[in-house]
Design an enzyme around this catalytic site. Structure first.
Site, short mmCIF file in Angstrom:
data_model
loop_
_atom_site.label_atom_id
_atom_site.label_comp_id
_atom_site.label_asym_id
_atom_site.label_seq_id
_atom_site.Cartn_x
_atom_site.Cartn_y
_atom_site.Cartn_z
N LYS A 125 -1.40 16.15 -39.48
CA LYS A 125 -2.10 15.39 -38.39
C LYS A 125 -1.96 13.71 -38.51
CE LYS A 125 -5.19 17.10 -36.12
NZ LYS A 125 -5.15 17.78 -34.87
N GLU A 139 -8.38 7.60 -28.31
CA GLU A 139 -9.30 8.37 -27.88
C GLU A 139 -10.89 7.66 -27.52
OE1 GLU A 139 -8.25 11.07 -31.16
OE2 GLU A 139 -9.30 12.37 -29.95
#
Ligand code: ARG
Length: 466
Positions: free
Chosen positions: A291, A298
């Site tokens: 990841k 965000e």
């Protein structure tokens, strides 16, 4: 640090009071824990006030000189961390004045002549918000430069343009980047405009009615960099429009940040792969080794929540307040401080992220051709070359799109025979408008996505931002 046991506010205003405040009263009343951020503005305002009191003969030159020097000592105590803030002294104004009097004695007690904390806080806070407008303006300028640099690098790279997040028509990367330059330019103009309007000095309005002392309000206004003194003393102490305008401009700006942040989240996903975010602006997962999470994007997507929250909070504080100052207005500062900190951090983070952003030109191009993105070009060709009414051209194109969809291919993969089965007039030439490069090149209307148009906008902004 805050020392609640230190000398009491009663020394400053308690002549008619027999008892000190309840401890809980002190807790709800004191603002020093947050308004100490205004120390530099408070001291600048007091120095300007003292110099003016001397110039107008209200104070003796020697008193004013002692005050001016003493205030610089207080300033250096605060900046070196030696100053002990006292909650019993409520706010920054009383803390500074009380310490000044400790240092210089009698003359310190003369500083507050012809002044009230109401005009004092109004001038301090205006100065602070004005400084934040300047910070936002330079932060936005840096961000716009980063977008222009991205645009210049990929002025003619094709990518899908979206409406409804569905592929609509091919556009250029440069065009998409320059859209944000327009948005942030409007934000910058809002801060400039708000700054211009707030740049009037409320000092000298005193508590609300003005004062009987022969103040020179032009002098203090000039000394503090204001364009002029405010013209109505009642309005001067009760106005917080400047803070509301700052918050409103900040909210719109943070909304813009959140929109690009969302695009970055989408574009950096494995499904899109339009961009690669630099390691500097992403984090890994503690359990999933593959990841790379777009955390900064965000967070920027979320920050509007705080800034808009602050905006709504201050509107709610101000709503329905009768003239003039009410203590409600002390609730203005924490909201504005937090919103300003959040905005400046957000602008810096976005500038860094945009600067380090790597667009994947090949992926963008492949995606630009998907989703029948040149269907409008086909319809326009039918109008321009075959003289079809646009509505009919739209229908013919729709039929061809359905045919391609059924075959699982793109529009340029349909044979001429297949095209002719829908409309006999279509010729080989149509294939030239079905390519994405030709498509974007044809959008030459002013402000359109054609690379020449985009480059013209880039040059215009490079000049404006130089
Ligand atoms: N701490 C106050 C504020 O932030 C300053 C003004 C107080 N004025 C007064 N008369 N109590 O609004």
């Amino acid at each position: 640090m805050t020392d609640a046991s230190k000398s009491d506010a009663n020394a400053m205003w308690g002549g008619r009071f027999a008892e000190g405040p309840d401890a809980i009263m002190s807790a709800i009343n004191a603002s020093i824990s947050f308004d100490q951020r205004l120390y530099a503005q408070d001291i600048a305002g007091s120095r300007a006030h003292a110099a003016m009191l001397a110039a107008t003969g209200i104070l003796t030159p020697s008193d004013a000189e002692a005050i001016g020097k003493g205030l610089l000592t207080v300033l250096s105590e605060i900046e070196s961390g030696k100053f002990v803030f006292s909650a019993a002294l409520e706010d920054i104004h009383l803390n500074v004045e009380s310490r000044l009097t400790e240092i210089i004695g009698e003359p310190g007690k003369r500083l507050h002549t012809g002044r009230s904390r109401n005009d004092q806080v109004a001038v301090d806070f205006r100065l602070w918000v004005r400084g934040q407008c300047d910070a936002a303006i330079s932060g936005l300028t840096a961000l716009m430069r980063a977008f222009v640099a991205q645009a210049e690098a990929g002025a003619d790279w094709v990518m899908p343009g979206f409406t409804h997040l569905q592929v609509a028509q091919p556009v250029t990367w440069g065009h998409h980047m320059m859209a944000y330059v327009e948005m942030f330019a409007r934000d910058r103009a809002r801060f400039e405009d708000a700054r211009r309007r707030m740049n009037e000095c409320p000092l000298g309005a005193a508590a609300l009615a003005g004062t009987s002392f022969p103040l020179d309000r032009e002098m203090t206004a000039r000394a503090l960099g204001f364009d002029r003194p405010t013209a109505n003393s009642l309005d001067s102490v009760s106005d917080r429009d400047f803070a509301l305008e700052f918050l409103s401009a900040s909210s719109i700006c943070a909304m813009h940040l959140s929109r690009f942040a969302e695009e970055l989240v989408i574009w950096s996903s494995a499904q899109f792969r339009f961009v690669r975010l630099s390691d500097k602006w992403t984090t890994g997962s503690s359990i999933m080794p593959q990841k790379k999470n777009p955390d900064a994007a965000e967070l920027l997507r979320a920050k509007l929540g705080r800034i808009l929250g602050a905006t709504v909070a201050l509107f709610t504080v101000m709503k329905g307040l009768p003239l003039t100052y009410s203590k409600d207005m002390q609730e203005d500062k924490e909201q504005v401080f937090d919103a300003a900190d959040t905005l400046m951090l957000g602008l810096a983070a976005m500038t860094g992220m945009v600067g380090d952003l790597n667009a994947n030109r090949e992926v963008l191009k492949a995606a630009a051709a998907s989703g029948f993105s040149t269907a409008t070009d086909l319809a326009d060709w039918l109008v321009q070359r075959l003289g079809l009414p646009f509505r009919q051209a739209h229908h013919v194109t729709g039929t061809l799109v359905a045919m391609a969809e059924a075959r699982g291919c793109d529009l340029p993969d349909l044979s001429l025979a297949e095209m002719n089965s829908v409309h006999g007039g279509i010729t080989q030439e149509v294939y030239s408008v079905l390519g994405v490069e030709n498509s974007v090149r044809s959008r030459v209307s002013y402000g359109g996505t054609a690379p020449d148009q985009v480059r013209a906008q880039i040059s215009r902004w490079q000049l404006a931002l130089a």
